[in-house]
Design an enzyme around this catalytic site. Sequence first.
Site, PDB file in Angstrom:
ATOM      1  N   LEU A 150       0.887  -1.164   0.000  1.00  0.00           N
ATOM      2  CA  LEU A 150       0.000   0.000   0.000  1.00  0.00           C
ATOM      3  C   LEU A 150       0.921   1.208   0.000  1.00  0.00           C
ATOM      4  O   LEU A 150       1.936   1.212   0.694  1.00  0.00           O
ATOM      5  CB  LEU A 150      -0.892   0.021   1.243  1.00  0.00           C
ATOM      6  CG  LEU A 150      -1.909  -1.118   1.374  1.00  0.00           C
ATOM      7  CD1 LEU A 150      -2.592  -1.054   2.738  1.00  0.00           C
ATOM      8  CD2 LEU A 150      -2.948  -1.049   0.267  1.00  0.00           C
ATOM      9  N   ASP A 151       0.581   2.232  -0.776  1.00  0.00           N
ATOM     10  CA  ASP A 151       1.471   3.387  -0.776  1.00  0.00           C
ATOM     11  C   ASP A 151       1.443   4.085   0.578  1.00  0.00           C
ATOM     12  O   ASP A 151       0.606   3.785   1.435  1.00  0.00           O
ATOM     13  CB  ASP A 151       1.159   4.346  -1.938  1.00  0.00           C
ATOM     14  CG  ASP A 151      -0.193   5.004  -1.838  1.00  0.00           C
ATOM     15  OD1 ASP A 151      -0.551   5.458  -0.736  1.00  0.00           O
ATOM     16  OD2 ASP A 151      -0.895   5.091  -2.865  1.00  0.00           O
ATOM     17  N   VAL A 152       2.357   4.987   0.788  1.00  0.00           N
ATOM     18  CA  VAL A 152       2.544   5.608   2.099  1.00  0.00           C
ATOM     19  C   VAL A 152       1.262   6.239   2.625  1.00  0.00           C
ATOM     20  O   VAL A 152       0.929   6.132   3.807  1.00  0.00           O
ATOM     21  CB  VAL A 152       3.668   6.665   2.044  1.00  0.00           C
ATOM     22  CG1 VAL A 152       3.777   7.404   3.376  1.00  0.00           C
ATOM     23  CG2 VAL A 152       5.003   6.010   1.718  1.00  0.00           C
TER      24      VAL A 152
END
Length: 282
Positions: free
Chosen positions: A113-115
């Site tokens: 999952l992106d930041v």
Amino acid sequence: MSDNSSAPPTGVRLQKVLAAAGVASRRVCEQYIAEGRVSVNGAVVTVPGTRINPHVDRVAVNGSAVQLDTTKRYIMLNKPRGIVSSMRDEQGRPDLSRFTAHMEERLFNVGRLDVETSGLLILTNDGEIAHVLAHPSFGVAKTYVAKVRGAVEPRTLTALKSGITLDDGPISVDAVRVLDAHGSTSTLVELTIHSGRNRIVRRMMAAVGHPVVDLVRRSFGPLHLGTLRSGEMRELSKDELGGILTIARNAHVTGEIASKEYDAGTTATSPRTAPDTKEESR
């Protein structure tokens, strides 16, 4: 599973293996076998005392796969925003190691999952499961709840389901619906998609004129975040584990193939070392 009655007994009794795997007591497992609820390598076994090789044979109860290797761990994490989906971030940003530092096993994350995306992330030391769940070719569905700018109209939902074209090709969602609307300010949308493309949900919503303000992954295949709070984690239940094991076995992915891609978390495609610029909100 051997059927040579003249050979000396080899392997371990099936009911003993099932009990050790936490399915039920040995006596109950014997009952399951007698009732035809247990299969080994796809064949139903009805004779208690049947011996198997737990390192090779694949067992299912009521059609749901059973993990016989008790050294494998499967953790569901509700990843908070601001955490990098890596076990070691070279830039020194907060990463997943804060959740696994106290564990004896060397775990790695399944997909990313992106930041700025929060939600369901799986941590495991099972390379086969990781390969199937994370690899786009297997098309495991994920469900997201996105808070987006503006009022999302029915025609926009239709476009997302029918398909739109991005820079890297056409894409469509499996399902989409509006959960809540706040006038013309923002809309809460639920989307289910099986694509593994980079930041696909954010790019799709931006393409239809509704940039994402906040994004949470609520489900991953048969797994659902439920009431797990941000920053909390838990072991998968037997039913949840059976669900993802069944997906892996149906995909016909061998442990040898998976281990090559996830060997000790050091390969180029590993979540442990992949550049953060490739982080995905799958």
